[in-house]
Motif scaffolding. Structure first.
Motif, PDB file in Angstrom:
ATOM      1  N   GLU A  85       0.966  -1.367  -0.004  1.00 43.94           N
ATOM      2  CA  GLU A  85       0.234   0.015   0.191  1.00 43.94           C
ATOM      3  C   GLU A  85       0.723   1.201   0.014  1.00 43.94           C
ATOM      4  OE1 GLU A  85      -3.537   0.218   2.104  1.00 43.94           O
ATOM      5  OE2 GLU A  85      -3.766  -1.882   2.507  1.00 43.94           O
ATOM      6  N   ALA A  86       1.799   1.172  -1.079  1.00 39.37           N
ATOM      7  CA  ALA A  86       2.664   2.367  -1.130  1.00 39.37           C
ATOM      8  C   ALA A  86       2.111   3.551  -1.568  1.00 39.37           C
ATOM      9  CB  ALA A  86       3.900   2.006  -1.951  1.00 39.37           C
ATOM     10  N   ARG A  87       2.309   4.645  -0.784  1.00 44.40           N
ATOM     11  CA  ARG A  87       1.695   6.118  -1.298  1.00 44.40           C
ATOM     12  C   ARG A  87       2.642   6.931  -1.619  1.00 44.40           C
ATOM     13  NH1 ARG A  87       0.800   7.801   3.516  1.00 44.40           N
ATOM     14  NH2 ARG A  87       2.045   6.039   4.050  1.00 44.40           N
ATOM     15  N   ILE A  88       2.348   8.108  -2.515  1.00 41.88           N
ATOM     16  CA  ILE A  88       3.429   9.210  -2.754  1.00 41.88           C
ATOM     17  C   ILE A  88       3.181   9.921  -1.564  1.00 41.88           C
ATOM     18  CG2 ILE A  88       3.667  11.179  -4.065  1.00 41.88           C
ATOM     19  CD1 ILE A  88       2.370   9.426  -6.614  1.00 41.88           C
ATOM     20  N   ILE A  89       4.540  10.314  -0.725  1.00 45.60           N
ATOM     21  CA  ILE A  89       4.476  10.951   0.384  1.00 45.60           C
ATOM     22  C   ILE A  89       5.361  12.260   0.159  1.00 45.60           C
ATOM     23  CG2 ILE A  89       4.267   8.930   1.923  1.00 45.60           C
ATOM     24  CD1 ILE A  89       7.135   8.882   2.171  1.00 45.60           C
ATOM     25  N   GLY A  90       5.859  12.541  -0.961  1.00 38.94           N
ATOM     26  CA  GLY A  90       6.542  13.685  -0.976  1.00 38.94           C
ATOM     27  C   GLY A  90       6.720  14.288  -2.608  1.00 38.94           C
ATOM     28  N   ASP A  91       6.976  15.513  -2.730  1.00 36.43           N
ATOM     29  CA  ASP A  91       7.271  16.039  -4.031  1.00 36.43           C
ATOM     30  C   ASP A  91       7.691  17.091  -4.119  1.00 36.43           C
ATOM     31  OD1 ASP A  91       6.941  16.943  -6.875  1.00 36.43           O
ATOM     32  OD2 ASP A  91       4.429  16.272  -6.842  1.00 36.43           O
ATOM     33  N   HIS A  92       9.117  17.057  -4.587  1.00 38.10           N
ATOM     34  CA  HIS A  92      10.163  18.256  -4.497  1.00 38.10           C
ATOM     35  C   HIS A  92      10.625  18.741  -5.913  1.00 38.10           C
ATOM     36  CE1 HIS A  92      10.897  16.869  -0.082  1.00 38.10           C
ATOM     37  NE2 HIS A  92      10.589  15.532  -0.602  1.00 38.10           N
ATOM     38  N   THR A  93      10.520  20.015  -5.961  1.00 40.33           N
ATOM     39  CA  THR A  93      10.922  20.572  -7.033  1.00 40.33           C
ATOM     40  C   THR A  93      12.367  20.741  -7.035  1.00 40.33           C
ATOM     41  OG1 THR A  93       8.934  21.845  -7.118  1.00 40.33           O
ATOM     42  CG2 THR A  93      10.794  22.620  -8.668  1.00 40.33           C
ATOM     43  N   ILE A  94      13.148  20.279  -8.068  1.00 40.47           N
ATOM     44  CA  ILE A  94      14.584  20.500  -8.308  1.00 40.47           C
ATOM     45  C   ILE A  94      14.846  21.899  -8.902  1.00 40.47           C
ATOM     46  CG2 ILE A  94      16.714  19.244  -8.624  1.00 40.47           C
ATOM     47  CD1 ILE A  94      15.405  17.864  -6.582  1.00 40.47           C
ATOM     48  N   ASP A  95      15.427  22.648  -8.126  1.00 42.01           N
ATOM     49  CA  ASP A  95      15.572  24.247  -9.126  1.00 42.01           C
ATOM     50  C   ASP A  95      17.152  24.073  -9.422  1.00 42.01           C
ATOM     51  OD1 ASP A  95      16.768  24.051  -6.436  1.00 42.01           O
ATOM     52  OD2 ASP A  95      15.717  25.768  -5.815  1.00 42.01           O
ATOM     53  N   LEU A  96      17.854  23.111  -9.651  1.00 40.37           N
ATOM     54  CA  LEU A  96      19.273  23.085 -10.026  1.00 40.37           C
ATOM     55  C   LEU A  96      19.292  23.644 -11.541  1.00 40.37           C
ATOM     56  CD1 LEU A  96      20.486  19.907  -8.656  1.00 40.37           C
ATOM     57  CD2 LEU A  96      21.239  21.972  -8.015  1.00 40.37           C
ATOM     58  N   VAL A  97      20.077  24.526 -11.995  1.00 35.72           N
ATOM     59  CA  VAL A  97      20.006  25.162 -13.406  1.00 35.72           C
ATOM     60  C   VAL A  97      20.400  23.993 -14.411  1.00 35.72           C
ATOM     61  CG1 VAL A  97      20.296  27.621 -12.926  1.00 35.72           C
ATOM     62  CG2 VAL A  97      22.326  26.204 -12.996  1.00 35.72           C
ATOM     63  N   ARG A  98      19.713  24.166 -15.358  1.00 31.87           N
ATOM     64  CA  ARG A  98      20.194  23.367 -16.725  1.00 31.87           C
ATOM     65  C   ARG A  98      20.903  24.294 -17.753  1.00 31.87           C
ATOM     66  NH1 ARG A  98      17.832  18.447 -16.348  1.00 31.87           N
ATOM     67  NH2 ARG A  98      15.818  18.286 -15.231  1.00 31.87           N
ATOM     68  N   PRO A  99      21.546  23.783 -18.596  1.00 37.66           N
ATOM     69  CA  PRO A  99      21.925  22.299 -18.628  1.00 37.66           C
ATOM     70  C   PRO A  99      22.849  22.000 -17.546  1.00 37.66           C
ATOM     71  CG  PRO A  99      23.286  23.510 -20.168  1.00 37.66           C
ATOM     72  CD  PRO A  99      22.236  24.511 -19.709  1.00 37.66           C
ATOM     73  N   ARG A 100      22.525  20.633 -17.089  1.00 40.07           N
ATOM     74  CA  ARG A 100      23.634  20.145 -16.020  1.00 40.07           C
ATOM     75  C   ARG A 100      24.490  18.971 -16.386  1.00 40.07           C
ATOM     76  NH1 ARG A 100      18.476  18.098 -12.294  1.00 40.07           N
ATOM     77  NH2 ARG A 100      17.142  19.978 -12.419  1.00 40.07           N
ATOM     78  N   ASP A 101      25.388  18.953 -15.744  1.00 39.95           N
ATOM     79  CA  ASP A 101      26.332  17.694 -15.775  1.00 39.95           C
ATOM     80  C   ASP A 101      25.887  17.013 -14.722  1.00 39.95           C
ATOM     81  OD1 ASP A 101      29.434  17.056 -17.057  1.00 39.95           O
ATOM     82  OD2 ASP A 101      28.757  16.304 -15.409  1.00 39.95           O
ATOM     83  N   ALA A 102      25.502  15.613 -15.208  1.00 42.37           N
ATOM     84  CA  ALA A 102      25.028  14.579 -14.101  1.00 42.37           C
ATOM     85  C   ALA A 102      26.062  14.278 -13.033  1.00 42.37           C
ATOM     86  CB  ALA A 102      24.427  13.504 -14.777  1.00 42.37           C
ATOM     87  N   THR A 103      27.410  14.544 -13.306  1.00 41.99           N
ATOM     88  CA  THR A 103      28.524  14.337 -12.505  1.00 41.99           C
ATOM     89  C   THR A 103      28.846  15.295 -11.734  1.00 41.99           C
ATOM     90  OG1 THR A 103      29.249  12.865 -14.173  1.00 41.99           O
ATOM     91  CG2 THR A 103      30.796  13.122 -12.147  1.00 41.99           C
ATOM     92  N   VAL A 139      26.943  18.311 -10.893  1.00 38.38           N
ATOM     93  CA  VAL A 139      25.821  18.834 -10.227  1.00 38.38           C
ATOM     94  C   VAL A 139      25.922  18.411  -8.815  1.00 38.38           C
ATOM     95  CG1 VAL A 139      24.245  17.212 -10.693  1.00 38.38           C
ATOM     96  CG2 VAL A 139      23.802  19.583 -10.525  1.00 38.38           C
ATOM     97  N   ARG A 140      26.619  17.273  -8.793  1.00 43.22           N
ATOM     98  CA  ARG A 140      26.724  16.600  -7.387  1.00 43.22           C
ATOM     99  C   ARG A 140      27.567  17.350  -6.486  1.00 43.22           C
ATOM    100  NH1 ARG A 140      25.180  10.514  -8.516  1.00 43.22           N
ATOM    101  NH2 ARG A 140      24.311  10.869 -10.658  1.00 43.22           N
ATOM    102  N   LEU A 141      28.404  18.302  -6.777  1.00 43.00           N
ATOM    103  CA  LEU A 141      29.308  18.866  -6.167  1.00 43.00           C
ATOM    104  C   LEU A 141      28.855  20.327  -5.512  1.00 43.00           C
ATOM    105  CD1 LEU A 141      32.535  18.501  -8.508  1.00 43.00           C
ATOM    106  CD2 LEU A 141      31.753  17.250  -6.205  1.00 43.00           C
ATOM    107  N   GLN A 142      27.468  20.775  -6.335  1.00 40.46           N
ATOM    108  CA  GLN A 142      27.102  22.015  -5.770  1.00 40.46           C
ATOM    109  C   GLN A 142      26.394  21.941  -4.645  1.00 40.46           C
ATOM    110  OE1 GLN A 142      24.427  23.558  -8.808  1.00 40.46           O
ATOM    111  NE2 GLN A 142      25.765  23.099 -10.562  1.00 40.46           N
ATOM    112  N   PRO A 143      26.562  23.169  -3.817  1.00 36.43           N
ATOM    113  CA  PRO A 143      25.979  23.318  -2.408  1.00 36.43           C
ATOM    114  C   PRO A 143      24.400  23.012  -2.615  1.00 36.43           C
ATOM    115  CG  PRO A 143      27.273  25.154  -2.907  1.00 36.43           C
ATOM    116  CD  PRO A 143      27.305  24.274  -3.925  1.00 36.43           C
ATOM    117  N   ARG A 144      23.768  23.649  -3.495  1.00 36.91           N
ATOM    118  CA  ARG A 144      22.205  23.424  -3.554  1.00 36.91           C
ATOM    119  C   ARG A 144      21.927  21.968  -3.830  1.00 36.91           C
ATOM    120  NH1 ARG A 144      17.982  24.492  -1.906  1.00 36.91           N
ATOM    121  NH2 ARG A 144      15.987  24.404  -3.196  1.00 36.91           N
TER     122      ARG A 144
END
Lengths: 296, 272
Positions: free
Chosen positions: B222-240, B242-247
């Motif tokens: 009975e899994a439910r959706i419990i959260g919905d978060h907007t990711i406001d990191l700027v695009r274009p992103r580098d998937a690698t 972007v992980r170093l950014q404080p945001r």
């Protein structure tokens, strides 16, 4: 570590040399004398023949071109061969081989086509499969040799009774493989094909069919082998031509050398066919990953 | 792309979806309960949840591979019945046809729709180039690495130019470096025409690095959706990178706080 090719070949040859050597020594070097001063052999030639005699007989069969059966002026052709009990069959060893090959080939073709068709039908129609299940098991459990006399009664002594016997052997192998192959198509590949927009017909053509064929080809060695077994056993039990007939004739006259010669030719023939099957297989199954045992 | 009619309806709308499976001993197992989710046109949404929470199940509903037990699925405002013809689906497991070469696998996706073979093969070759496998067209699936197979799968899905891209832990079986390379490849290809993407993963970092929105599911059943978060990191992103950014860290911390208790619950349930 893979074995070097030449090394493997040498070892394989060694097995043959040792076996033939023991046979030769046992059949030609007397171990003692009996009461009438006659030599006693470990492997009396009357029962065991001797490798050199067998080799000579094989060579003679191929060079002479005739193998004692009634000679006949008619040239060799398939139409005469298909006639039941025609004494013009099997003049030369090549004709015997040709007849056995044709019987095997027909048995393989008919058995495979029937096996693929029914395998598909059963796999896609579970009700049909469930209804026929006990009957399929019943027929599969039946020793096919007992059917041979019936086939002869129905189809005569010509090639078709042998073909029928081969078909009953080939059919079940192909049938079970295709049945399994169609039912065990990866659900992910199926779902993917559906999501790509395949219709039922396209699924059949691009997914079920290749999958079933790959299963059929994976049993190619077995089914071709059984096709030949069906042909030879059928000939052995009643015919006027073919390798099985040659062996049976020799046995009927206590001609052990003839029996071994026939067996030798049969063995060589089977090896050749198996080699051809491997060629075909390598060509058709290029997409298959090598079996785990062959990786390393 | 932009010239296409801009439907105001979301690309995918799941409203109050329940998914249930019959249990072998009788009764039903309710995997997902009352899940509602919108994916707007050209939006990249990632669903994250603990293992076995029914993320993939929800994706299968959007694909039309599975009918919800309750609620309904709308695609561009139309009630979905049967398979979702607007969607391309990239599976977690290998879904390439092993008896076809990489090129033929990609070309087949077009041939199904009636594209002549020669044209399909030409376009497949173009796509092989786009996913960085230009000279690998003649290889069969078993002759490709896991990452290469995924690239072929991606090309096979994208060559049909679906309006919606559904992805079920597509890079799950790959090693960490390959995943990031695949993530960048996906972002590059997506930036071209911005399809609506629904991306299922259990890897929160991957979700944040790639998506516009991260949706959290609770532990099943009975899994439910419990959260919905907007990711406001700027695009274009580098998937690698972007992980170093404080945001990125801030977002990760906020979402992980919510996800962690569910992950523990999922494992606790398994152990208990």
């Amino acid at each position: 570590m893979p074995i070097a090719r030449w090394k493997l070949f040498l070892l394989q040859a060694l097995v043959a040399v040792v076996a033939l050597g023991v046979w030769h020594v046992g059949a030609t070097i007397p171990i003692s004398l009996d009461g009438q001063n006659k030599p006693v052999y470990l492997l009396p030639p009357f029962f065991f023949s001797a490798p050199l005699d067998v080799a000579q007989r094989v060579v003679k069969m191929f060079t002479d071109g005739t193998v004692k059966i009634a000679t006949c002026a008619e040239p060799f052709n398939i139409a005469t061969m298909l006639q039941t009990n025609n004494s013009c069959f099997g003049k030369t060893i090549w004709q015997h081989l040709a007849i056995t090959s044709i019987e095997g080939l027909l048995a393989f073709a008919i058995g495979s086509i029937a096996g693929v068709a029914l395998g598909f039908w059963f796999a896609r129609r579970p009700l049909v499969a469930a209804v026929f299940d006990p009957y399929i098991k019943m027929f599969n459990a039946l020793p096919r040799v007992v059917l041979a006399p019936i086939f002869m009664l129905w189809l005569g002594l010509g090639i078709w009774s042998k073909v029928a016997l081969g078909v009953t052997l080939v059919f079940f192998i192909v049938f079970f493989n295709v049945y399994q192959g169609v039912r065990e198509v990866s659900p992910v590949i199926l779902a993917n094909a559906r999501m790509l927009g395949m219709s039922e017909r396209q699924l059949f053509r691009h997914v079920y069919w290749p999958s079933a064929l790959s299963w059929m080809f994976s049993s190619l060695h077995t089914s071709v082998g059984f096709a030949i077994i069906g042909a030879v056993v059928g000939e052995y039990l009643g015919s006027a031509a073919g390798l099985g007939y040659l062996i049976q004739q020799a046995e009927g006259t206590f001609d052990v050398t003839g029996v071994f010669a026939g067996m030798t030719i049969l063995a060589a023939f089977v090896l050749l066919v198996d080699w051809l099957v491997t060629l075909v297989e390598n060509r058709l199954l290029v997409w298959k990953p090598p079996a785990a045992s062959q990786q390393v | 792309m932009a010239s296409e009619t801009e439907p105001t309806a979301p690309a995918v709308r799941l409203s109050h979806v329940d998914v249930a499976f019959p249990e072998p001993k009788g009764g039903v197992f309710k995997a997902v309960s009352n899940a509602s989710l919108d994916v707007a046109n050209s939006e990249f949404v990632a669903i994250v949840g603990p293992t076995g929470c029914g993320k993939s199940t929800l994706l299968n509903c959007a694909a039309g591979l599975l009918a919800p037990a309750a609620g309904h699925v709308e695609i561009f405002g139309m009630q979905l019945s049967g398979l979702n013809g607007h969607a391309g689906y990239l599976f977690q497991q290998d879904a390439l046809m092993p008896w076809k070469t990489a090129r033929d696998n990609i070309a087949l996706a077009l041939e199904i729709g009636g594209t002549p073979r020669i044209e399909a093969v030409e376009r497949a070759q173009v796509w092989l180039g786009r996913v960085g496998l230009k000279s690998f067209g003649d290889r069969y699936a078993h002759q490709l690495s896991g990452g290469q197979r995924k690239r072929v799968g991606l090309a096979q899905v994208l060559i049909r130019n679906p309006k919606i891209l559904l992805m079920d832990e597509p890079f799950g079986p790959l090693d960490a470096q390959t995943r990031q390379i695949m993530g960048n490849l996906l972002l590059d290809l997506w930036a071209g025409d911005k399809k609506a993407v629904l991306f299922v993963t259990h890897d929160l970092e991957e979700a944040i690095a790639l998506a516009d929105r991260v949706v959290i599911m609770s532990a099943g059943p009975e899994a439910r959706i419990i959260g919905d978060h907007t990711i406001d990191l700027v695009r274009p992103r580098d998937a690698t990178e972007v992980r170093l950014q404080p945001r990125f860290h801030a977002l990760h911390k906020a979402i992980w706080g919510q996800l962690r208790s569910e992950v523990i619950k999922a494992y606790g349930g398994e152990i208990g």
